[in-house]
Design a protein around this motif. Structure first.
Motif, short mmCIF file in Angstrom:
data_model
loop_
_atom_site.label_atom_id
_atom_site.label_comp_id
_atom_site.label_asym_id
_atom_site.label_seq_id
_atom_site.Cartn_x
_atom_site.Cartn_y
_atom_site.Cartn_z
N ILE A 132 19.84 -11.59 -37.06
CA ILE A 132 18.71 -12.04 -37.88
C ILE A 132 18.38 -13.51 -37.62
O ILE A 132 17.27 -13.96 -37.92
N HIS A 140 16.50 -10.94 -28.98
CA HIS A 140 16.64 -10.25 -30.27
C HIS A 140 16.39 -8.75 -30.11
O HIS A 140 17.14 -7.92 -30.61
N LEU A 312 26.03 -7.82 -41.90
CA LEU A 312 25.77 -6.57 -42.60
C LEU A 312 26.12 -6.63 -44.08
O LEU A 312 25.47 -6.01 -44.91
N GLY A 316 23.17 -5.95 -46.28
CA GLY A 316 23.19 -4.58 -46.77
C GLY A 316 23.57 -4.45 -48.22
O GLY A 316 23.33 -3.40 -48.83
N THR A 319 20.55 -6.70 -51.04
CA THR A 319 19.22 -6.10 -51.09
C THR A 319 19.20 -4.78 -51.88
O THR A 319 18.51 -4.65 -52.88
N MET A 323 17.69 -3.63 -55.79
CA MET A 323 16.76 -2.53 -56.06
C MET A 323 17.39 -1.59 -57.12
O MET A 323 16.72 -1.14 -58.05
N PRO A 382 13.46 -6.21 -53.18
CA PRO A 382 14.65 -7.06 -53.03
C PRO A 382 14.42 -8.33 -52.22
O PRO A 382 15.03 -9.35 -52.49
N VAL A 383 13.55 -8.26 -51.21
CA VAL A 383 13.23 -9.49 -50.49
C VAL A 383 11.91 -9.97 -51.07
O VAL A 383 10.90 -9.28 -51.04
N TYR A 413 6.23 -10.91 -50.78
CA TYR A 413 6.32 -9.48 -51.10
C TYR A 413 6.09 -9.21 -52.58
O TYR A 413 5.56 -8.18 -52.96
N CYS A 460 13.83 -3.77 -40.94
CA CYS A 460 15.22 -3.80 -41.41
C CYS A 460 16.06 -2.78 -40.63
O CYS A 460 15.65 -1.64 -40.44
N GLY A 462 18.93 -1.55 -41.66
CA GLY A 462 19.65 -0.62 -42.55
C GLY A 462 18.74 0.23 -43.42
O GLY A 462 19.19 0.83 -44.40
N LEU A 465 19.82 3.81 -44.21
CA LEU A 465 20.96 3.86 -45.13
C LEU A 465 20.50 3.57 -46.56
O LEU A 465 20.88 4.26 -47.52
N MET A 470 19.29 5.19 -52.15
CA MET A 470 18.34 5.19 -53.27
C MET A 470 17.98 6.62 -53.67
O MET A 470 17.84 6.93 -54.85
C1 HEM Z 1 16.48 -1.77 -50.36
C2 HEM Z 1 17.22 -2.29 -49.41
C3 HEM Z 1 16.78 -3.21 -48.31
C4 HEM Z 1 15.62 -3.93 -48.15
C5 HEM Z 1 14.42 -3.96 -49.08
C6 HEM Z 1 15.72 -4.66 -46.91
C7 HEM Z 1 14.74 -5.50 -46.41
C8 HEM Z 1 14.84 -6.18 -45.21
C9 HEM Z 1 13.85 -7.09 -44.71
C10 HEM Z 1 12.52 -7.43 -45.41
C11 HEM Z 1 14.29 -7.59 -43.53
C12 HEM Z 1 13.63 -8.66 -42.65
C13 HEM Z 1 12.52 -8.14 -41.83
C14 HEM Z 1 11.81 -9.26 -41.10
O1 HEM Z 1 12.41 -9.93 -40.26
O2 HEM Z 1 10.62 -9.43 -41.38
C15 HEM Z 1 15.57 -6.98 -43.26
C16 HEM Z 1 16.33 -7.21 -42.13
C17 HEM Z 1 17.58 -6.69 -41.93
N1 HEM Z 1 18.26 -5.82 -42.77
FE1 HEM Z 1 17.58 -5.03 -44.49
N2 HEM Z 1 16.94 -4.38 -46.32
C18 HEM Z 1 17.60 -3.49 -47.14
C19 HEM Z 1 18.85 -2.93 -46.90
C20 HEM Z 1 19.63 -3.15 -45.79
C21 HEM Z 1 20.88 -2.50 -45.50
C22 HEM Z 1 21.53 -1.43 -46.37
C23 HEM Z 1 21.35 -3.04 -44.33
C24 HEM Z 1 22.61 -2.75 -43.55
C25 HEM Z 1 23.51 -1.91 -43.80
C26 HEM Z 1 20.37 -4.00 -43.87
C27 HEM Z 1 20.49 -4.75 -42.72
C28 HEM Z 1 19.49 -5.56 -42.21
C29 HEM Z 1 19.61 -6.28 -40.94
C30 HEM Z 1 20.82 -6.27 -40.02
C31 HEM Z 1 18.40 -6.98 -40.76
C32 HEM Z 1 18.01 -7.86 -39.57
C33 HEM Z 1 17.13 -7.05 -38.63
C34 HEM Z 1 16.59 -7.85 -37.46
O3 HEM Z 1 17.22 -8.79 -37.03
O4 HEM Z 1 15.49 -7.54 -36.97
N3 HEM Z 1 19.34 -4.04 -44.79
N4 HEM Z 1 15.88 -6.13 -44.31
#
Ligand code: HEM
Length: 521
Positions: A132, A140, A312, A316, A319, A323, A382-383, A413, A460, A462, A465, A470
């Motif tokens: 990230i 990336h 993670l 993970g 967020t 929710m 969440p974000v 958001y 995202c 995850g 998952l 949910m």
């Molecule tokens: C309701 C739950 C979740 C929401 C709303 C959420 C939302 C987001 C958002 C908005 C981003 C950034 C996107 C951007 O760069 O514009 C993101 C990135 C990320 N999320 Fe989630 N997330 C959730 C759950 C999870 C879970 C459960 C995991 C892992 C098990 C996870 C792992 C990651 C990772 C690794 C990134 C970085 C992705 C990248 O580098 O492109 N997230 N998430």
């Protein structure tokens, strides 16, 4: 500043300011100053002046204002959105946007937009960037595609099985508390324990057992509640960000694998685990799947395994936990919706349409519960704010405003999910019914809510998952228990940054004896 280009090259004929910029006749700052509708410094709003002050080096005021105010940033930004519309300026090179169509376009799979420097400010390990915080887009993309395999294909069944396992553990823990006469519990903390156990089990095959031992192991959550607000506030201040995310600063003050508590200890544990897997060269069988093994199989190098596993847990857990907590609060505060949800679960059990535990596929057919999940995700997104995308060399016109190359576009958001034009006049209310049916507007609302996970190459990792969780969790909680707020005047305390922090979410939980098959776990 990008080099001079002709209007023929850029296709710009209709906007004199844009044309002058593209020809290289004017600088980016001139554009901001020339555009009256875009010039918001006349606002005395502290938040905006705090951000702009950075550029004028009024450091102390800016920092204090930001840190003090940002815990209310969803309220401040929403108020500004109401005054200035879907796009407004928050710094010399930064705007905030809440228009879902524009955000969809910016973040699409082939978008020429890149990540803003803000991403680098979320780094917490001096040894290297995680996925990230990686600012080089081609790097990336390659890195992310290797990580993604653990969240797709045949692994989906394993993600679901592990989710079942930890939902069962959550239910057992709540039941044990009730049996011991502790009906009043901090459900917010328990949901965090559940998330941490699930993610650590999935990540390295060994949960921290926060739930079982009713304990925040390694002080991780305590540390994260302390550190997140600081990182997330300072990441908006360019100079502060450059300072605290510099390697020398992190080496001096950041977490280290030799620490005996908190984030450093957690990094140390991951380092050991990764080293041991690489030195033994023994990935586990599919039956004992964990994400680390899958990444090793896909050729992710040891250092990246460490950094991305460490990501993670916060990405993970905070967020999805937010929710879940938010949706539970809305359910408890809406007796008619609460009862309708219970009735749908009851009917499905009586008709033999859902198993115990409910499968992901079955859960998706509960129309009302699905509507609740979407409504919960929408209102408790969440974000909240952040994740800026940088305008490409050609500049871009969004919401009728030309944005020069290099402008950072932060997403809001919170306001996007409450847009009355998309969700109706009662967009601020918890009303899952808005998602029932299958009209074109319904499909549009669903698409906008999905943006909560990002989009395209910024999606995202995850997401799948989170959806499994949910879909299942609310059904399993409601078929077993009843929940009630203990303090209607202040059900919880919540601070908003890029993500949220919730404290003291005390509820009374009792067994639901009216739903036949509840004691399945
Ligand atoms: C309701 C739950 C979740 C929401 C709303 C959420 C939302 C987001 C958002 C908005 C981003 C950034 C996107 C951007 O760069 O514009 C993101 C990135 C990320 N999320 Fe989630 N997330 C959730 C759950 C999870 C879970 C459960 C995991 C892992 C098990 C996870 C792992 C990651 C990772 C690794 C990134 C970085 C992705 C990248 O580098 O492109 N997230 N998430």
């Amino acid at each position: 500043m990008s080099s001079a280009r002709t209007s023929a090259e850029t296709g710009v004929h209709d906007d004199p300011i844009k044309e002058e910029y593209c020809k290289g006749h004017i600088e980016k700052t001139d554009i901001y100053l020339r555009r009256r509708d875009y010039y918001l410094f006349q606002d005395n709003m502290l938040f905006i002046s705090a951000l702009s002050a950075i550029e004028r080096f009024r450091w102390p005021q800016a920092v204090l204002a930001m840190v003090g105010l940002i815990s209310l940033c969803h309220i401040i930004l929403d108020a500004e959105k109401k005054k200035h519309g879907d796009l407004f300026r928050v710094g010399p090179d930064a705007v905030v946007i809440s228009d879902s169509e524009a955000w969809n376009q910016i973040t699409s799979a082939r978008s020429p937009y890149t990540r803003g420097l803000w991403y680098g400010g979320t780094r917490f390990d001096y040894r290297g960037p995680n996925v990230i915080t990686e600012l080089d887009m081609p790097k990336h993309g390659k890195r992310k595609s290797k990580l993604a395999s653990a969240f797709s294909g045949k692994h989906l069944a394993i993600l679901e099985a592990k989710t079942d396992k930890w939902i069962a553990a959550l239910i057992t823990t709540i039941r044990a508390k009730i049996t011991n006469g502790n009906e009043t519990l901090d459900i917010g903390r328990m949901i965090q324990y559940f998330q941490v156990d699930l993610i650590t089990d999935l990540g390295v095959g060994q949960a921290w057992k926060d739930l079982e031992e009713d304990k925040d192991h390694f002080g991780y959550l305590k540390m994260s509640d302390l550190v997140l607000p600081v990182i997330q506030s300072f990441s908006f201040l360019p100079l502060a960000r450059a300072l605290y995310s510099s390697i020398w600063f992190m080496k001096l003050f950041g977490p280290k694998t030799t620490d005996t508590n908190g984030l450093g200890l957690f990094l140390g544990i991951l380092e050991k685990e990764v080293k041991s897997r690489f030195s033994h060269n023994t990935p586990k069988s599919d039956a004992s799947f964990d994400i680390l093994d899958e990444w090793i199989r896909h050729g992710v190098p040891a250092n990246e395994c460490q950094f991305d596993l460490a990501l993670l847990v916060p990405a993970g857990s905070e967020t999805t936990a937010m929710m879940i907590k938010g949706t539970l609060l809305h359910l408890m505060s809406s007796p008619m919706i609460y009862q309708k949800a219970k009735q749908e679960i009851k009917n499905e059990i009586a008709a033999g349409r859902i198993s115990s535990p409910v499968t992901n596929e079955e859960a998706k057919s509960l129309e009302y519960m699905q509507a609740i999940v979407r409504e919960g995700l929408r209102l408790m997104v969440p974000v909240n704010f952040g994740f800026p995308k940088r305008v490409p060399d050609s500049g871009d016109t969004l919401c009728g405003t030309f944005l020069p190359a290099g402008t950072d576009i932060y997403v809001n958001y919170h306001s996007m999910m409450r847009n009355k034009e998309v969700f109706g006049e009662d967009a601020d209310s918890f009303r899952p019914e808005r998602f029932l049916g299958s009209g074109p507007n319904n499909a549009h609302m669903v698409k906008v809510v999905e943006l909560a996970f990002g989009n395209g190459r910024f999606m995202c990792l995850g997401k799948v998952l989170a959806w499994i969780e949910m879909n299942k969790l609310f059904i399993e909680l409601l078929r077993n228990f009843d929940f009630q707020i203990t303090n209607p005047e202040k059900p919880w305390s919540r601070a908003s940054y890029t993500t949220w922090i919730v404290y003291d979410f005390w509820v009374r939980v009792t067994e639901d004896t009216t739903i036949g098959d509840a004691k399945h776990l």
